[in-house]
Design a protein around this motif. Sequence first.
Motif, mmCIF file in Angstrom:
data_model
loop_
_atom_site.group_PDB
_atom_site.id
_atom_site.type_symbol
_atom_site.label_atom_id
_atom_site.label_comp_id
_atom_site.label_asym_id
_atom_site.label_seq_id
_atom_site.Cartn_x
_atom_site.Cartn_y
_atom_site.Cartn_z
ATOM 1 N N ASP A 55 0.835 -1.207 0.000
ATOM 2 C CA ASP A 55 0.000 0.000 0.000
ATOM 3 C C ASP A 55 0.871 1.260 0.000
ATOM 4 O O ASP A 55 0.590 2.221 -0.727
ATOM 5 C CB ASP A 55 -0.938 0.015 1.206
ATOM 6 N N LEU A 56 1.924 1.247 0.805
ATOM 7 C CA LEU A 56 2.849 2.383 0.850
ATOM 8 C C LEU A 56 3.489 2.596 -0.521
ATOM 9 O O LEU A 56 3.576 3.721 -1.004
ATOM 10 C CB LEU A 56 3.929 2.147 1.906
ATOM 11 N N ARG A 57 3.904 1.524 -1.150
ATOM 12 C CA ARG A 57 4.511 1.597 -2.481
ATOM 13 C C ARG A 57 3.543 2.255 -3.471
ATOM 14 O O ARG A 57 3.924 3.155 -4.222
ATOM 15 C CB ARG A 57 4.884 0.199 -2.962
ATOM 16 N N ASN A 58 2.296 1.816 -3.456
ATOM 17 C CA ASN A 58 1.304 2.388 -4.366
ATOM 18 C C ASN A 58 1.077 3.874 -4.104
ATOM 19 O O ASN A 58 0.943 4.672 -5.034
ATOM 20 C CB ASN A 58 -0.012 1.622 -4.277
ATOM 21 N N LYS A 59 1.057 4.262 -2.839
ATOM 22 C CA LYS A 59 0.853 5.663 -2.499
ATOM 23 C C LYS A 59 2.075 6.501 -2.887
ATOM 24 O O LYS A 59 1.939 7.631 -3.363
ATOM 25 C CB LYS A 59 0.519 5.811 -1.025
ATOM 26 N N LEU A 60 3.261 5.941 -2.717
ATOM 27 C CA LEU A 60 4.481 6.642 -3.143
ATOM 28 C C LEU A 60 4.505 6.816 -4.657
ATOM 29 O O LEU A 60 4.881 7.880 -5.165
ATOM 30 C CB LEU A 60 5.734 5.880 -2.693
ATOM 31 N N LEU A 61 4.101 5.779 -5.371
ATOM 32 C CA LEU A 61 4.057 5.881 -6.833
ATOM 33 C C LEU A 61 3.044 6.928 -7.279
ATOM 34 O O LEU A 61 3.301 7.688 -8.224
ATOM 35 C CB LEU A 61 3.736 4.524 -7.461
ATOM 36 N N HIS A 62 1.910 6.981 -6.601
ATOM 37 C CA HIS A 62 0.900 7.988 -6.939
ATOM 38 C C HIS A 62 1.442 9.394 -6.667
ATOM 39 O O HIS A 62 1.295 10.303 -7.499
ATOM 40 C CB HIS A 62 -0.389 7.734 -6.165
ATOM 41 N N LEU A 85 -3.206 16.497 -2.517
ATOM 42 C CA LEU A 85 -4.072 15.378 -2.132
ATOM 43 C C LEU A 85 -3.269 14.088 -1.961
ATOM 44 O O LEU A 85 -3.500 13.328 -1.011
ATOM 45 C CB LEU A 85 -5.183 15.191 -3.166
ATOM 46 N N ALA A 86 -2.323 13.840 -2.852
ATOM 47 C CA ALA A 86 -1.477 12.645 -2.743
ATOM 48 C C ALA A 86 -0.620 12.719 -1.479
ATOM 49 O O ALA A 86 -0.434 11.717 -0.785
ATOM 50 C CB ALA A 86 -0.604 12.491 -3.980
ATOM 51 N N HIS A 87 -0.121 13.913 -1.178
ATOM 52 C CA HIS A 87 0.666 14.113 0.043
ATOM 53 C C HIS A 87 -0.188 13.845 1.287
ATOM 54 O O HIS A 87 0.253 13.152 2.212
ATOM 55 C CB HIS A 87 1.215 15.543 0.083
ATOM 56 N N ALA A 88 -1.402 14.366 1.290
ATOM 57 C CA ALA A 88 -2.294 14.162 2.438
ATOM 58 C C ALA A 88 -2.617 12.682 2.611
ATOM 59 O O ALA A 88 -2.638 12.173 3.741
ATOM 60 C CB ALA A 88 -3.579 14.968 2.253
ATOM 61 N N GLU A 89 -2.838 12.000 1.499
ATOM 62 C CA GLU A 89 -3.165 10.578 1.559
ATOM 63 C C GLU A 89 -2.010 9.758 2.148
ATOM 64 O O GLU A 89 -2.212 8.924 3.029
ATOM 65 C CB GLU A 89 -3.507 10.073 0.154
ATOM 66 N N ILE A 90 -0.807 10.017 1.688
ATOM 67 C CA ILE A 90 0.329 9.247 2.201
ATOM 68 C C ILE A 90 0.637 9.641 3.643
ATOM 69 O O ILE A 90 1.023 8.796 4.448
ATOM 70 C CB ILE A 90 1.564 9.363 1.274
ATOM 71 N N SER A 91 0.440 10.892 3.986
ATOM 72 C CA SER A 91 0.663 11.324 5.377
ATOM 73 C C SER A 91 -0.301 10.620 6.326
ATOM 74 O O SER A 91 0.100 10.138 7.391
ATOM 75 C CB SER A 91 0.489 12.843 5.498
ATOM 76 N N ARG A 92 -1.576 10.569 5.940
ATOM 77 C CA ARG A 92 -2.571 9.850 6.754
ATOM 78 C C ARG A 92 -2.199 8.378 6.872
ATOM 79 O O ARG A 92 -2.282 7.789 7.947
ATOM 80 C CB ARG A 92 -3.953 9.982 6.131
ATOM 81 N N PHE A 93 -1.817 7.805 5.756
ATOM 82 C CA PHE A 93 -1.465 6.386 5.740
ATOM 83 C C PHE A 93 -0.289 6.097 6.677
ATOM 84 O O PHE A 93 -0.308 5.102 7.410
ATOM 85 C CB PHE A 93 -1.122 5.950 4.310
ATOM 86 N N LEU A 94 0.706 6.958 6.672
ATOM 87 C CA LEU A 94 1.887 6.744 7.517
ATOM 88 C C LEU A 94 1.564 6.854 9.006
ATOM 89 O O LEU A 94 2.314 6.357 9.834
ATOM 90 C CB LEU A 94 2.990 7.730 7.141
ATOM 91 N N MET A 95 0.463 7.495 9.332
ATOM 92 C CA MET A 95 0.045 7.602 10.727
ATOM 93 C C MET A 95 -0.731 6.374 11.200
ATOM 94 O O MET A 95 -0.923 6.179 12.389
ATOM 95 C CB MET A 95 -0.795 8.867 10.949
ATOM 96 N N SER A 96 -1.170 5.551 10.241
ATOM 97 C CA SER A 96 -1.942 4.365 10.608
ATOM 98 C C SER A 96 -1.021 3.282 11.177
ATOM 99 O O SER A 96 0.173 3.261 10.923
ATOM 100 C CB SER A 96 -2.694 3.826 9.383
ATOM 101 N N LYS A 97 -1.602 2.391 11.887
ATOM 102 C CA LYS A 97 -0.874 1.280 12.498
ATOM 103 C C LYS A 97 -0.822 0.107 11.542
ATOM 104 O O LYS A 97 -1.719 -0.086 10.734
ATOM 105 C CB LYS A 97 -1.550 0.822 13.805
ATOM 106 N N VAL A 98 0.219 -0.667 11.670
ATOM 107 C CA VAL A 98 0.356 -1.881 10.848
ATOM 108 C C VAL A 98 -0.409 -2.993 11.500
ATOM 109 O O VAL A 98 -0.445 -3.154 12.668
ATOM 110 C CB VAL A 98 1.840 -2.282 10.707
#
Length: 155
Positions: free
Chosen positions: A36-43, A142-155
């Motif tokens: 998921d992180l990879r996909n968000k980084l690519l986006h 928007l892509a930055h906000a999405e990845i920032s939110r994602f990085l705050m989530s727990k694994v």
Amino acid sequence: MQQLFKPLKAIVTRGWLTLTSNTLSQRIRQHQYLRDLRNKLLHLHKMLLETERIAYEQVSGRVSSGELLQLVIAHEQFAWLHRISEVVVQVDEMLEADEPISLEDFEKLIADVRTLIVPLETGNTFERKYYNALQREPSAVLAHAEISRFLMSKV
């Protein structure tokens, strides 16, 4: 469902693997998180590349897809985007490795990405260019906000 785990249990008890069902679950979650992180980084990279292409074309004229690829590889204006590409490669290597991902390596990668995506008007080259791109392109924001939110989530 339980039959799927019986062969794994047998392998574990014979010493072929040192996985327990908890660490297996953790590895599965880590791998999904990294995908998921990879996909968000690519986006994010795609959005930043688009804003950089627009800025380049305003000065130098329209470029084809092939020309853009050459610019991304070799032109100084696009070099800052290599940092994101390098992280994507790092994620790919972790996902493809035969060895389990250590918790330390996993956490370091996440911390590195969190540090990388901090836009600063007066920071290093990447931070400044990232900041400027976010000022110009709403889709990058928007892509930055999405990845920032994602990085705050727990694994």
